[in-house]
Enzyme design. Structure first.
Site, PDB file in Angstrom:
ATOM      1  CG  ASP A 198     -15.314   5.058  12.037  1.00  0.00           C
ATOM      2  OD1 ASP A 198     -15.425   5.621  10.923  1.00  0.00           O
ATOM      3  OD2 ASP A 198     -14.593   5.492  12.941  1.00  0.00           O
ATOM      4  CB  CYS A 203     -11.857   5.233  10.664  1.00  0.00           C
ATOM      5  SG  CYS A 203     -10.075   5.456  10.710  1.00  0.00           S
ATOM      6  N   GLY A 204     -12.398   8.095  10.351  1.00  0.00           N
ATOM      7  CA  GLY A 204     -12.329   9.550  10.190  1.00  0.00           C
ATOM      8  C   GLY A 204     -11.046   9.983   9.504  1.00  0.00           C
ATOM      9  CB  THR A 205      -7.590  10.262  10.604  1.00  0.00           C
ATOM     10  OG1 THR A 205      -7.515   9.108  11.468  1.00  0.00           O
ATOM     11  CG2 THR A 205      -7.991  11.477  11.409  1.00  0.00           C
ATOM     12  CG  MET A 230     -10.554   1.822   9.791  1.00  0.00           C
ATOM     13  SD  MET A 230     -11.229   0.226  10.321  1.00  0.00           S
ATOM     14  CE  MET A 230     -12.997   0.548  10.061  1.00  0.00           C
ATOM     15  CG  HIS A 273       7.244   1.151  -5.149  1.00  0.00           C
ATOM     16  ND1 HIS A 273       8.109   2.187  -4.905  1.00  0.00           N
ATOM     17  CD2 HIS A 273       7.245   0.983  -6.501  1.00  0.00           C
ATOM     18  CE1 HIS A 273       8.627   2.631  -6.048  1.00  0.00           C
ATOM     19  NE2 HIS A 273       8.095   1.929  -7.033  1.00  0.00           N
ATOM     20  CG  HIS A 286       9.314  -2.561  -5.457  1.00  0.00           C
ATOM     21  ND1 HIS A 286       9.807  -1.456  -4.806  1.00  0.00           N
ATOM     22  CD2 HIS A 286       9.403  -2.298  -6.782  1.00  0.00           C
ATOM     23  CE1 HIS A 286      10.169  -0.545  -5.700  1.00  0.00           C
ATOM     24  NE2 HIS A 286       9.925  -1.039  -6.908  1.00  0.00           N
TER      25      HIS A 286
END
Ligand code: RB5
Length: 162
Positions: free
Chosen positions: A9, A66-68, A72, A99, A134
């Protein structure tokens, strides 16, 4: 040439543009799915087309920002077959592959600078999935995914032992 999709974004755009350049330098066929320009947009409009393509196998690997990175990653993990990992340190970027076999790397453009973002992507791309125990965990996630799809969701439906 291996394809890799990338999208963000407005809050992730600067780092996204820099990563797109970096991935081209590394020799990837980069599919930049926006956003272009500075106006504010909703991250699902840019994340969904990428997650859809990873989900149906048209693309094997992608990067979302995205910002943080939180929005997303929440979005991308709704899609079947998607294993999206939000990372901001190099160790987690490597583990995301070794993993978790993450097929989408998610980065917060307001959290991580361009230099570190490049390192995160490189670490994730260079690492190899270790399989073994895993893989067993991923198989268990797949069982949950299948059950959610069959029963139309509902947490209680999937709590029995996988
Ligand atoms: C946009 O302001 C911001 O909410 C978005 O980029 C993202 O951080 C959401 O998780």
């Amino acid at each position: 040439m291996e394809k890799i999709a990338i999208a963000s974004d407005h809050a992730g755009r600067e780092v996204k543009d820099d990563l797109a350049e970096f991935l081209k330098e590394l020799g990837y066929d980069v599919i930049d799915m926006g956003v272009n320009g500075d106006s504010s947009v909703d991250y699902p409009d840019y994340g969904s087309p990428v997650a859809e393509r990873v989900s149906d196998g048209r693309i094997h690997r992608a990067v979302l920002l995205c910002g943080t990175g939180i929005g997303m990653s929440i979005l991308a993990n709704k899609y079947k077959n998607v294993r999206a990992a939000l990372v901001s340190d190099v160790y987690s970027a490597r583990m995301a592959r070794e993993h978790n076999d993450a097929n989408i790397l998610v980065i917060g453009g307001r959290i991580v600078g361009k230099g570190l973002a490049r390192e995160l992507v490189k670490e994730w791309l260079d690492a190899k999935f270790l399989g073994g125990r895993h893989q067993r965990s991923l198989d268990k996630i797949r069982v949950v995914e299948e059950k959610m799809n069959q029963k139309g969701g509902g947490y209680n439906d999937v709590t029995e032992k996988t």
